[in-house]
Structures are given as C-alpha cells and as structure tokens.
Write an enzyme that holds these catalytic residues in place. Sequence first.
Site, PDB file in Angstrom:
ATOM      1  N   LYS A 206       0.783  -1.308  -0.178  1.00 10.19           N
ATOM      2  CA  LYS A 206       0.003  -0.166  -0.166  1.00 10.19           C
ATOM      3  C   LYS A 206       0.941   1.150  -0.032  1.00 10.19           C
ATOM      4  O   LYS A 206       1.736   1.472   0.931  1.00 10.19           O
ATOM      5  CB  LYS A 206      -0.963   0.026   1.037  1.00 10.19           C
ATOM      6  N   LYS A 260      -2.131  -1.644  -3.860  1.00  9.61           N
ATOM      7  CA  LYS A 260      -2.975  -0.599  -3.789  1.00  9.61           C
ATOM      8  C   LYS A 260      -1.985   0.685  -3.687  1.00  9.61           C
ATOM      9  O   LYS A 260      -1.140   0.993  -2.971  1.00  9.61           O
ATOM     10  CB  LYS A 260      -3.776  -0.416  -2.542  1.00  9.61           C
ATOM     11  N   SER A 286     -10.254   5.082  -5.471  1.00  6.87           N
ATOM     12  CA  SER A 286     -11.077   6.328  -5.672  1.00  6.87           C
ATOM     13  C   SER A 286     -10.457   7.225  -6.666  1.00  6.87           C
ATOM     14  O   SER A 286     -11.391   7.556  -7.440  1.00  6.87           O
ATOM     15  CB  SER A 286     -11.291   6.914  -4.452  1.00  6.87           C
TER      16      SER A 286
END
Length: 337
Positions: A206, A260, A286
């Site tokens: 991440k 991510k 997003s």
Amino acid sequence: MQDRTHLVDDITGHRRMRRNRKADWTRRLVQENRLTVDDLIWPIFIVPGSGIVDPIEAMPGVNRMSIDKAVEAAREAAGLGIPALATFPNIEMELRDETGSNSLEANNLINQATAAIKKAVPNIGVITDVALDPFTSHGHDGILRDGEIVNDETVDQVARAAVMQADAGADIIAPSEMMDGRIGAIRMALDAAGHQSVGIMSYATKFASAFYGPYREAISTGGLLKGDKKTYYIDPANGTEAIRDAALDVEEGADMLMVKPGLPYLDICWRMKEAFGLPTFAYQVSGEYSQIKAAAMNGWIDGERAMLETLLSFKRAGCDGILTYFAVEVARILSKR
C-alpha cells in the site's frame, strides 16, 4: 507460378503479426486475457441510519449506504454474479477517538453490516478491513501516541478487531494499516478464536499515494488527517521494498495479496504474482475511478472503453481480480455480451 513475395516478407522472415488480427473471430481466438464478472470485488461505504443512499460528490455514481440499502446492493451484486463485497464504514464523529476504540465494539457499524449482508445474501463474500482510520479522530490507520503511529499497540488492536469481524461473519480480513507483523498476529488471533477458515487478503503493498483523496471524503477522514502516512505506507519510488514487504506477509500467512493503488503500480502486480504465486489483486482506488468518471463526464474520453481497458490491464499484469467501484457497472455490461 508468379512469385508474389514482397519486400516485407523478406524483412519479417514471412512472419506477419497482423494475420491473427485480421478478423473479429481470429482476435477472439488468440485473446490472451479476459475480464469476467468473477474478477470483480465491489467496495461499498456504510453509514448509520436507514433508507440512506447518499451520493459522494468526488466519486460520481458511488453512494454511502445505510445497512438496509447495502443489503439491497448486495442482492443486486450477487444477482449479477459479483463474488464479493469489500465494506468500509463511515461512523459518527462522536464515536471517533485517538485510539479508534469503536473498532473493538462487537456491534459496531461494520460488524452490523457484515451480519446483515451475510444473513440476507449468504452466497456473496464479505471482505472487511481492520485499519483504524474510519474510527480515529486524527484520520490515521493506527493509534497515535505523542505524534507517532505506534506499531505494536496498533497490531494488538487490529488483531482483536479481526476476530470480532470474523465473529460477525466476515469471510476475509483485509488489513490495510501497514503495520509490521500484523498478518501473523491476525492469523494467530483468528486461529485461536476458531476462525481457521477465515482468509487474509493482505494489503501487501500500500503506497503513500496521491490517489486516495475521494476515498477520504467517502469515509469523512480527509479533514481529520494530521500529518501524512509516509511512516507506514510505502514510498511510491520503492519497488524492491514493496516486494520485501509482501514477502513478509506471505511468510506470516497471507492467503491473498493486494496492490494499492492499482494502475500506477502494474509493475508491482506483475512482480508479486511472479515472485509468490499467490492470488493477487489490485485495488483500483477512488482517485483512479474519479479521474475516469470526470474525464468521461467532460466528453474527453470514452468512459466505458477506458474503464474496461484499465480493468483488463490488471489481468494482463497478472492479477486474479480487482477491487473496483466500477464493479456493478462492468457486471451489467458483461452480462449483455
């Protein structure tokens, strides 16, 4: 017979790549990767109350939903063949504190949502996150002490929260807070509680990315965040470090791995799949979603084609599936093909 060999045949050694592209049927025959509904995980946002479908301004087409509406959405997703949902809570501000203590409430919003969805739609998977950012007053993924996100105390808490989420019916725990040792701690806690069948999808890599902004609006943490998350998220410049991070999660017992964000890190998807061979997923976050939507709404790109092309790129990069806010939209399109 007249020799019709062309200069191009001599140059290419009679190998012409366009032969397999000459017609729709040949292109279909040789297509290397395909996007199917089985590749989709749908992230959804949960809010308290009932009858609520609240549009998120920064994510056109995405809504915050109360549990009853989330159950309806889960039914629709299951009907379209989507295998799983990933749920994220937006809890009341008065329940958020320095330690994210509401994450340890057995009947908190995320656990209520899990129980309701699994009761109503038992054949859809529910993936839950134990990161503390939806529960903290400062917007960080862990416990804040004297200006530092403390690792070990956070690990203790997320392991306890993972057991409660499994008790509520979560099928997969997906810890995203990037604390050292969390995968092993969660695995031990789940097994000790009798949840040997509950899987762990590690947010193995991440990154400290610029693409998370609309998500933070969705769970109302953007205005809360004090400082940044660079002490626990991975530097976008560091690919080798990301693979080392993933390797530790594999050793600690992760069943699945996640990258991510997604599109800026296709190289990491490929390297992880090649290195470990575990089921590998990308989270089309997003910001990735919103930039496609915004460009399409302005008429600058063909939104549907761009959406499908980006999702297919994850498959080409070795991913077994994608967490995407486009999931329902894509499932509807695929159902008509």
